[in-house]
Design an enzyme around this catalytic site. Structure first.
Site, mmCIF file in Angstrom:
data_model
loop_
_atom_site.group_PDB
_atom_site.id
_atom_site.type_symbol
_atom_site.label_atom_id
_atom_site.label_comp_id
_atom_site.label_asym_id
_atom_site.label_seq_id
_atom_site.Cartn_x
_atom_site.Cartn_y
_atom_site.Cartn_z
ATOM 1 N N GLU A 124 0.805 -1.221 0.000
ATOM 2 C CA GLU A 124 0.000 0.000 0.000
ATOM 3 C C GLU A 124 0.838 1.270 0.000
ATOM 4 O OE1 GLU A 124 -4.061 0.239 1.593
ATOM 5 O OE2 GLU A 124 -3.037 1.157 3.306
ATOM 6 N N LYS A 163 0.878 4.668 1.135
ATOM 7 C CA LYS A 163 0.148 5.257 2.262
ATOM 8 C C LYS A 163 1.034 6.288 2.939
ATOM 9 C CE LYS A 163 -2.129 3.633 6.534
ATOM 10 N NZ LYS A 163 -2.402 2.421 7.345
ATOM 11 N N LYS A 180 -7.952 2.600 -3.011
ATOM 12 C CA LYS A 180 -8.433 2.507 -1.635
ATOM 13 C C LYS A 180 -8.863 3.891 -1.171
ATOM 14 C CE LYS A 180 -7.331 0.636 2.909
ATOM 15 N NZ LYS A 180 -6.275 0.068 3.779
ATOM 16 N N GLU A 205 -14.571 -5.152 2.527
ATOM 17 C CA GLU A 205 -13.883 -5.217 3.810
ATOM 18 C C GLU A 205 -14.834 -5.406 4.990
ATOM 19 O OE1 GLU A 205 -10.528 -2.472 4.614
ATOM 20 O OE2 GLU A 205 -11.827 -1.700 6.189
ATOM 21 N N ASN A 245 -10.270 -6.731 8.286
ATOM 22 C CA ASN A 245 -9.427 -5.673 8.821
ATOM 23 C C ASN A 245 -9.343 -5.821 10.334
ATOM 24 O OD1 ASN A 245 -8.034 -3.325 9.365
ATOM 25 N ND2 ASN A 245 -9.316 -2.032 8.057
ATOM 26 N N GLU A 251 -5.937 -7.622 6.504
ATOM 27 C CA GLU A 251 -5.600 -6.200 6.488
ATOM 28 C C GLU A 251 -5.283 -5.723 7.902
ATOM 29 O OE1 GLU A 251 -8.538 -3.796 4.393
ATOM 30 O OE2 GLU A 251 -9.435 -5.631 3.625
ATOM 31 N N SER A 252 -4.320 -4.845 8.022
ATOM 32 C CA SER A 252 -3.901 -4.171 9.258
ATOM 33 C C SER A 252 -3.209 -5.116 10.236
ATOM 34 C CB SER A 252 -5.085 -3.500 9.968
ATOM 35 O OG SER A 252 -5.621 -2.449 9.192
#
Length: 271
Positions: free
Chosen positions: A62, A64, A124, A177, A198, A229-230
């Protein structure tokens, strides 16, 4: 290039996801997503196919610049250089944050990625409107992220089924998500090609790595592509998640803060 104030989230605030959605609605109404395409057209790439073909771990790296909970992650990051390093590191795809408030994103980052790498691109953003989906397709994305909770709580200007259908009509794949097991079960009944879990609760921004395992415990996922995710910091996290059924890994903060994007992506891919 639009760079809004990177205000950090205060835990004393109300549902943070609602704040993000309200900001997205305002961006849409201001015409932020009305930018015209300026990339060289090419046939769309499939993020699904890239994940399935990946010889190592399918890392979606990503781009970011900032995080609502942690502030600036990569001061002065050049999108062109970053995405080239991600591709060299072996990423299966690239997620590009395009929300300027709190994330430091910009639509021009998506265009830069389209110009410089051949990997599938995931736009995203906090998607609340059909205009954002149309912009994703127009500016060169191959897939788009939709957040189940935003639609379920009525924070959006269109319904979830309508959003998924609009994405498919535009030629985009969908990563839908969820933030817990209940949401995951609902998402599995959708037409989204990929389902994300997530570990960050988007209402509070609290990360709980246990969510990844608890969400999928005892479930038969069939051939659905499940994306973690995360909370993914290193190789051991990837190995742990792969053991419980995740087939792809969306990683932003750890890569942005690594000091070497290419090396960090490669570490995760080869874990």
């Amino acid at each position: 290039m639009m760079r809004a104030s990177l205000t950090r989230y205060s835990s004393g605030s109300s549902d943070f996801l609602r704040i993000l959605c309200e900001e997205a609605i305002q961006r849409t109404r201001r015409g932020y997503y009305d930018a015209e395409e300026s990339w060289e057209p090419r046939s769309r790439a499939s993020l699904v196919d890239s994940v399935l073909r990946c010889r190592g771990n399918a890392v979606i790296s990503e781009l970011k610049r900032a995080s609502p909970s942690e502030g600036v992650l990569a001061q002065g990051l050049e999108a062109r250089r970053a995405v080239i390093e991600m591709e060299r590191g072996g990423a299966a795809g690239i997620s590009v944050l395009t929300a300027p408030e709190r994330f430091g994103g910009d639509l021009s980052d998506l265009e830069a990625a389209r110009r410089h790498v051949a990997l599938p691109l995931l736009m995203k953003d906090i998607v609340v409107s059909r205009r954002q989906i149309e912009a994703a397709a127009r500016l060169g994305a191959d897939a788009i992220l939709l957040i189940y909770r935003a639609f379920e709580r009525g924070y959006t200007e269109l319904g979830l089924r309508e959003a998924i259908a609009a994405a498919h009509d535009a030629g985009l794949e969908v990563l839908l998500e969820a933030c817990n097991r209940e949401e995951l079960l609902e998402c599995l009944g959708s037409d989204a090609e990929m389902i994300g879990v997530n570990a960050r609760d988007l209402s509070t921004l609290v990360v709980d790595k246990r969510v990844h395992e608890e969400a999928v415990e005892g479930l038969n996922l069939g051939d659905r592509i499940l994306v973690a995710e995360s909370g993914i910091e290193g190789a051991e996290d990837v190995r742990r998640l792969r053991r419980v059924g995740y087939r792809a890994f969306l990683v932003g903060t750890a890569i942005m803060r690594s000091g070497s994007i290419e090396s960090k992506v490669r570490e995760l891919v080869e874990a």
